[in-house]
Write a protein that holds these residues in place. Structure first.
Motif, short mmCIF file in Angstrom:
data_model
loop_
_atom_site.label_atom_id
_atom_site.label_comp_id
_atom_site.label_asym_id
_atom_site.label_seq_id
_atom_site.Cartn_x
_atom_site.Cartn_y
_atom_site.Cartn_z
N MET A 1 -9.03 -26.25 4.43
CA MET A 1 -9.28 -25.00 3.75
C MET A 1 -7.95 -24.30 3.50
SD MET A 1 -11.44 -21.89 5.25
CE MET A 1 -12.63 -21.16 4.26
N ILE A 2 -7.76 -23.77 2.29
CA ILE A 2 -6.52 -23.10 1.92
C ILE A 2 -6.65 -21.61 2.20
CG2 ILE A 2 -4.99 -22.56 -0.01
CD1 ILE A 2 -5.87 -25.18 -1.29
N ALA A 3 -5.64 -21.05 2.88
CA ALA A 3 -5.65 -19.60 3.20
C ALA A 3 -5.35 -18.80 1.94
CB ALA A 3 -4.61 -19.31 4.27
N LYS A 4 -5.87 -17.60 1.91
CA LYS A 4 -5.60 -16.72 0.77
C LYS A 4 -4.12 -16.39 0.73
CE LYS A 4 -10.03 -14.39 0.53
NZ LYS A 4 -10.71 -13.11 0.61
N LYS A 5 -3.59 -16.23 -0.48
CA LYS A 5 -2.19 -15.92 -0.68
C LYS A 5 -1.81 -14.62 0.02
CE LYS A 5 1.16 -15.08 -4.31
NZ LYS A 5 1.36 -14.92 -5.74
N GLY A 6 -0.78 -14.67 0.82
CA GLY A 6 -0.24 -13.47 1.46
C GLY A 6 -0.92 -13.06 2.75
N THR A 7 -1.94 -13.76 3.21
CA THR A 7 -2.65 -13.34 4.42
C THR A 7 -1.80 -13.51 5.67
OG1 THR A 7 -3.70 -15.51 4.56
CG2 THR A 7 -4.97 -13.73 3.54
N ASN A 8 -0.91 -14.49 5.68
CA ASN A 8 -0.10 -14.69 6.88
C ASN A 8 1.09 -13.74 6.94
OD1 ASN A 8 1.29 -15.84 4.78
ND2 ASN A 8 1.98 -17.61 5.93
N THR A 9 1.35 -12.99 5.89
CA THR A 9 2.47 -12.06 5.88
C THR A 9 2.02 -10.61 5.96
OG1 THR A 9 2.47 -11.98 3.47
CG2 THR A 9 3.90 -13.62 4.51
N ARG A 10 0.74 -10.37 5.94
CA ARG A 10 0.24 -9.00 6.01
C ARG A 10 0.42 -8.44 7.41
NH1 ARG A 10 -5.31 -10.17 2.84
NH2 ARG A 10 -4.41 -10.42 0.79
N PHE A 11 0.47 -7.12 7.49
CA PHE A 11 0.59 -6.46 8.79
C PHE A 11 -0.72 -6.53 9.54
CE2 PHE A 11 3.73 -4.22 6.14
CZ PHE A 11 4.87 -4.61 6.82
N LYS A 12 -0.62 -6.69 10.80
CA LYS A 12 -1.80 -6.69 11.66
C LYS A 12 -2.29 -5.26 11.84
CE LYS A 12 -1.01 -11.05 12.41
NZ LYS A 12 -0.62 -11.57 11.13
N PRO A 13 -3.56 -5.04 12.12
CA PRO A 13 -4.06 -3.68 12.34
C PRO A 13 -3.28 -2.98 13.45
CG PRO A 13 -5.89 -5.22 12.17
CD PRO A 13 -4.63 -6.03 12.20
N GLY A 14 -2.85 -1.75 13.17
CA GLY A 14 -2.10 -0.97 14.13
C GLY A 14 -0.62 -1.27 14.15
N GLN A 15 -0.17 -2.20 13.31
CA GLN A 15 1.24 -2.57 13.26
C GLN A 15 1.89 -1.85 12.08
OE1 GLN A 15 1.91 -6.70 12.52
NE2 GLN A 15 4.13 -6.56 12.75
N SER A 16 2.99 -1.16 12.33
CA SER A 16 3.69 -0.41 11.29
C SER A 16 4.50 -1.33 10.40
CB SER A 16 4.61 0.63 11.93
OG SER A 16 5.43 1.21 10.96
N GLY A 17 4.60 -0.98 9.14
CA GLY A 17 5.46 -1.71 8.22
C GLY A 17 6.91 -1.29 8.37
N ASN A 18 7.13 -0.21 9.08
CA ASN A 18 8.49 0.29 9.30
C ASN A 18 8.59 0.74 10.76
OD1 ASN A 18 11.05 1.27 9.02
ND2 ASN A 18 10.50 2.99 7.71
N PRO A 19 8.70 -0.20 11.69
CA PRO A 19 8.64 0.15 13.11
C PRO A 19 9.75 1.08 13.59
CG PRO A 19 9.29 -2.14 12.82
CD PRO A 19 8.90 -1.62 11.48
N LEU A 20 10.90 1.07 12.93
CA LEU A 20 11.98 1.96 13.36
C LEU A 20 11.83 3.36 12.75
CD1 LEU A 20 15.02 -0.47 13.14
CD2 LEU A 20 13.69 0.19 15.15
N GLY A 21 10.95 3.50 11.80
CA GLY A 21 10.73 4.81 11.19
C GLY A 21 11.82 5.18 10.19
N ARG A 22 11.74 6.39 9.71
CA ARG A 22 12.71 6.90 8.76
C ARG A 22 14.07 7.03 9.45
NH1 ARG A 22 11.93 12.24 5.04
NH2 ARG A 22 14.02 12.28 4.19
N PRO A 23 15.15 6.64 8.75
CA PRO A 23 16.48 6.78 9.37
C PRO A 23 16.78 8.24 9.69
CG PRO A 23 16.59 5.50 7.34
CD PRO A 23 15.21 6.05 7.44
N LYS A 24 17.36 8.47 10.84
CA LYS A 24 17.66 9.83 11.29
C LYS A 24 18.90 10.34 10.56
CE LYS A 24 14.50 9.68 14.52
NZ LYS A 24 13.24 9.55 13.93
N ARG A 25 18.92 11.65 10.28
CA ARG A 25 20.11 12.27 9.72
C ARG A 25 21.18 12.32 10.80
NH1 ARG A 25 18.69 17.77 6.76
NH2 ARG A 25 20.80 17.47 6.02
#
Length: 112
Positions: free
Chosen positions: A1-25
């Motif tokens: 069975m072929i996995a849907k495109k991009g499913t292995n690169t998506r973020f897991k629930p509760g996982q941030s796409g930017n774990p370090l957050g906005r750069p601090k001034r």
């Protein structure tokens, strides 16, 4: 069975796409600006006042950018307004036949 495109690169629930957050001034940049611009010279004039005076002199000599900077910072940027009234024109356009609409549009294109 072929996995849907991009499913292995998506973020897991509760996982941030930017774990370090906005750069601090830089923590001291604001304070450094206040310190530098607030320094007073031997004539009891601050650096900030000297900067404003220099900009004002340039503006008085015709430097449009200096005048724009002073006015925008002092009074806020002017809001762009359009002097267009379309209410009557829209009603008139909606009542036109298709041929009249085409002629009207061609006339507008020629006026540009």
């Amino acid at each position: 069975m072929i996995a849907k495109k991009g499913t292995n690169t998506r973020f897991k629930p509760g996982q941030s796409g930017n774990p370090l957050g906005r750069p601090k001034r830089l923590p001291s940049l604001d304070r450094a600006l206040v310190d530098v611009l607030g320094k007073v010279d031997k004539h009891d004039v601050t650096v900030l006042q000297r900067i404003v005076e220099a900009l004002a002199r340039k503006a008085m000599r015709g430097d449009i950018r200096a005048a724009e900077l002073l006015l925008d910072r002092g009074f806020g940027k002017a809001k762009a307004t359009l002097g267009v009234t379309v209410e009557g024109e829209i009603t008139q356009f909606l009542r036109m036949t298709p041929e009249e609409k085409l002629a009207y549009i061609k006339k507008l294109e020629c006026d540009e």
